[in-house]
Design a protein around this motif. Structure first.
Motif, mmCIF file in Angstrom:
data_model
loop_
_atom_site.group_PDB
_atom_site.id
_atom_site.type_symbol
_atom_site.label_atom_id
_atom_site.label_comp_id
_atom_site.label_asym_id
_atom_site.label_seq_id
_atom_site.Cartn_x
_atom_site.Cartn_y
_atom_site.Cartn_z
ATOM 1 N N GLN A 1 41.964 30.356 34.907
ATOM 2 C CA GLN A 1 41.595 30.983 36.165
ATOM 3 C C GLN A 1 42.437 30.478 37.343
ATOM 4 O O GLN A 1 42.630 31.189 38.329
ATOM 5 C CB GLN A 1 40.110 30.776 36.450
ATOM 6 N N ASN A 2 42.952 29.253 37.250
ATOM 7 C CA ASN A 2 43.881 28.781 38.288
ATOM 8 C C ASN A 2 45.115 29.684 38.356
ATOM 9 O O ASN A 2 45.527 30.114 39.437
ATOM 10 C CB ASN A 2 44.341 27.337 37.989
ATOM 11 N N THR A 3 45.679 29.934 37.186
ATOM 12 C CA THR A 3 46.866 30.791 37.120
ATOM 13 C C THR A 3 46.531 32.210 37.553
ATOM 14 O O THR A 3 47.314 32.853 38.269
ATOM 15 C CB THR A 3 47.433 30.798 35.686
ATOM 16 N N TYR A 4 45.361 32.700 37.156
ATOM 17 C CA TYR A 4 44.949 34.055 37.547
ATOM 18 C C TYR A 4 44.823 34.155 39.063
ATOM 19 O O TYR A 4 45.305 35.121 39.673
ATOM 20 C CB TYR A 4 43.618 34.407 36.869
ATOM 21 N N GLY A 5 44.199 33.161 39.675
ATOM 22 C CA GLY A 5 44.058 33.168 41.128
ATOM 23 C C GLY A 5 45.407 33.154 41.827
ATOM 24 O O GLY A 5 45.623 33.849 42.832
ATOM 25 N N TYR B 1 43.358 42.102 47.069
ATOM 26 C CA TYR B 1 43.820 41.028 46.190
ATOM 27 C C TYR B 1 43.432 39.650 46.731
ATOM 28 O O TYR B 1 43.032 38.768 45.966
ATOM 29 C CB TYR B 1 45.334 41.101 46.005
ATOM 30 N N PHE B 2 43.554 39.465 48.038
ATOM 31 C CA PHE B 2 43.207 38.166 48.611
ATOM 32 C C PHE B 2 41.710 37.881 48.462
ATOM 33 O O PHE B 2 41.306 36.742 48.201
ATOM 34 C CB PHE B 2 43.608 38.096 50.085
ATOM 35 N N ARG B 3 40.888 38.911 48.604
ATOM 36 C CA ARG B 3 39.438 38.726 48.418
ATOM 37 C C ARG B 3 39.125 38.378 46.964
ATOM 38 O O ARG B 3 38.263 37.529 46.689
ATOM 39 C CB ARG B 3 38.700 39.983 48.850
ATOM 40 N N GLN B 4 39.804 39.038 46.032
ATOM 41 C CA GLN B 4 39.611 38.697 44.620
ATOM 42 C C GLN B 4 40.028 37.251 44.355
ATOM 43 O O GLN B 4 39.344 36.509 43.647
ATOM 44 C CB GLN B 4 40.457 39.629 43.742
ATOM 45 N N ALA B 5 41.160 36.860 44.937
ATOM 46 C CA ALA B 5 41.655 35.495 44.753
ATOM 47 C C ALA B 5 40.664 34.481 45.316
ATOM 48 O O ALA B 5 40.412 33.432 44.700
ATOM 49 C CB ALA B 5 43.017 35.331 45.431
ATOM 50 N N LYS B 6 40.085 34.791 46.469
ATOM 51 C CA LYS B 6 39.079 33.899 47.069
ATOM 52 C C LYS B 6 37.898 33.711 46.129
ATOM 53 O O LYS B 6 37.416 32.589 45.924
ATOM 54 C CB LYS B 6 38.590 34.470 48.403
ATOM 55 N N ASP B 7 37.426 34.805 45.557
ATOM 56 C CA ASP B 7 36.279 34.728 44.649
ATOM 57 C C ASP B 7 36.601 33.883 43.419
ATOM 58 O O ASP B 7 35.803 33.025 43.007
ATOM 59 C CB ASP B 7 35.861 36.138 44.213
ATOM 60 N N VAL B 8 37.763 34.123 42.825
ATOM 61 C CA VAL B 8 38.161 33.406 41.608
ATOM 62 C C VAL B 8 38.330 31.923 41.887
ATOM 63 O O VAL B 8 37.819 31.063 41.148
ATOM 64 C CB VAL B 8 39.483 33.990 41.049
ATOM 65 N N LEU B 9 39.032 31.590 42.959
ATOM 66 C CA LEU B 9 39.359 30.190 43.245
ATOM 67 C C LEU B 9 38.179 29.421 43.819
ATOM 68 O O LEU B 9 38.073 28.205 43.617
ATOM 69 C CB LEU B 9 40.561 30.138 44.193
ATOM 70 N N SER B 10 37.288 30.116 44.503
ATOM 71 C CA SER B 10 36.067 29.462 44.991
ATOM 72 C C SER B 10 35.172 29.087 43.815
ATOM 73 O O SER B 10 34.546 28.018 43.815
ATOM 74 C CB SER B 10 35.303 30.387 45.945
ATOM 75 N N ALA B 11 35.146 29.951 42.819
ATOM 76 C CA ALA B 11 34.298 29.704 41.649
ATOM 77 C C ALA B 11 34.719 28.456 40.892
ATOM 78 O O ALA B 11 33.884 27.776 40.286
ATOM 79 C CB ALA B 11 34.321 30.921 40.722
ATOM 80 N N ILE B 12 36.013 28.143 40.908
ATOM 81 C CA ILE B 12 36.490 26.950 40.196
ATOM 82 C C ILE B 12 36.822 25.811 41.159
ATOM 83 O O ILE B 12 37.336 24.772 40.755
ATOM 84 C CB ILE B 12 37.728 27.277 39.326
ATOM 85 N N ASP B 13 36.538 26.033 42.446
ATOM 86 C CA ASP B 13 36.715 25.014 43.489
ATOM 87 C C ASP B 13 38.143 24.462 43.537
ATOM 88 O O ASP B 13 38.356 23.260 43.628
ATOM 89 C CB ASP B 13 35.723 23.862 43.293
ATOM 90 N N ASN B 14 39.115 25.366 43.488
ATOM 91 C CA ASN B 14 40.520 24.966 43.619
ATOM 92 C C ASN B 14 40.902 25.042 45.098
ATOM 93 O O ASN B 14 41.292 26.089 45.604
ATOM 94 C CB ASN B 14 41.424 25.862 42.775
ATOM 95 N N LYS B 15 40.750 23.924 45.793
ATOM 96 C CA LYS B 15 40.975 23.902 47.247
ATOM 97 C C LYS B 15 42.437 24.155 47.615
ATOM 98 O O LYS B 15 42.733 24.763 48.651
ATOM 99 C CB LYS B 15 40.505 22.572 47.833
#
Length: 312
Positions: free
Chosen positions: A90-94, A116-130
């Motif tokens: 999911q890091n790579t996907y984000g 796309y940016f909103r999707q990226a926010k959702d993905v990266l927030s879910a895995i807490d990749n600051k």
């Protein structure tokens, strides 16, 4: 997707991928493209979906840098499709989603970019990749600026800076702080801009980034000149000139010398006209050395106007 462990290539795909990076860095884009495509095939044969997506993503990034939007979109879309549902990637996907957002923004498709940016926010927030989440907000701020929404851009940059700070990514934090300072200066919030620039300078200094520190000092000097704090403007710009010279960044050195000349040319009481002449001449010489006739002519004209004012 580690490519090297203890200085050794993990596998053939990693080696080929690294060769692609090396060719890109050397400016050999055709060879880089070929290597990335070879790496994609090798990762696919090994059923390494994250490696395949990573190589596709890098290929898309290369194509985007060259302005090949169609090729970039094809590679990035394939990368997203490969790992969209892979929990371990999911890091790579984000990151791929961020690049797709950048692509759509460059194409002028603002709405798709935001999607796309909103999707990226959702993905990266879910895995807490600051780190990557900070990049999303950084890119969003850039889009806001292109739409003339400075206040929204400022909020987004501040969120990005906070995320980078929390993750200890100090150079990215410094870069975003520099952008915040530009907006604050544009809004005439000089105290806020100065505080941000001082922190920005400290971060660059801690990382040994001479050019970054010099850029922050130059901005501080210009800010101090605007509010007519001549002594501090002089001090900051002199340090900026020194650091740019040390880093052999002659264009920025010439530019800072021009700013310094303006500081010394303010008036006879606060400035120093002899120093102003010396700074103007040095700036002109550097632009001449660089073959930048446009800047050389502009500075020479300003210098002659200064001389006429002195004699008047």
């Amino acid at each position: 997707m580690p490519r090297i462990i203890d200085g050794k290539y993990v596998n053939e795909a990693s080696k080929v991928f690294q060769e692609g990076d090396d060719f890109w860095q050397a400016g050999n884009y055709e060879a880089a493209r070929d290597k990335y495509m070879q790496a994609i095939q090798l990762y696919e044969k090994k059923d390494d979906t994250q490696g395949e997506a990573f190589a596709l993503s890098r290929l898309g990034e290369l194509e985007l840098s060259l302005g090949n939007f169609e090729s970039a979109e094809k590679a990035l879309s394939e990368a997203a499709g490969v790992i969209q549902y892979a929990d371990f990637a999911q890091n790579t996907y984000g990151e791929v989603l961020i690049k797709l957002g950048k692509l759509e923004n460059e194409k002028g498709n603002k709405q798709k970019s935001w999607d796309y940016f909103r999707q990226a926010k959702d993905v990266l927030s879910a895995i807490d990749n600051k780190n990557l989440l900070g990049e999303v907000y950084d890119q969003m701020a850039f889009v806001y600026l292109s739409e003339g929404k400075n206040n929204e851009a400022l909020k987004s940059y501040k969120t990005a800076a906070k995320l980078f700070e929390q993750d200890g990514i100090s150079l990215k934090e410094a870069s975003v702080l520099r952008a915040i300072a530009r907006i604050e200066m544009k809004n005439c919030n000089y105290d806020a801009a100065h505080d941000v620039l001082e922190k920005c300078r400290d971060l660059y200094r801690e990382n040994g980034d001479l050019l970054g520190e010099a850029s922050a000092l130059s901005a501080i000097g210009c800010l101090r000149y605007i509010i007519r704090d001549i002594e501090k403007a002089r001090k900051a710009l002199m340090k900026a000139v020194y650091l740019y010279g040390k880093a052999t960044h002659h264009y920025a050195e010439a530019e800072s010398l021009l700013y310094l000349a303006r500081v010394e040319a303010i008036d006879r009481e606060r400035g120093d006209f002899e120093r102003a002449k010396a700074h103007y001449k040095r700036s002109i010489d550097l632009f001449d050395f660089l073959g930048n006739d446009t800047m050389k002519k502009a500075v020479l004209e300003e210098y002659n106007n200064f001389l006429n004012r002195c004699m008047g």
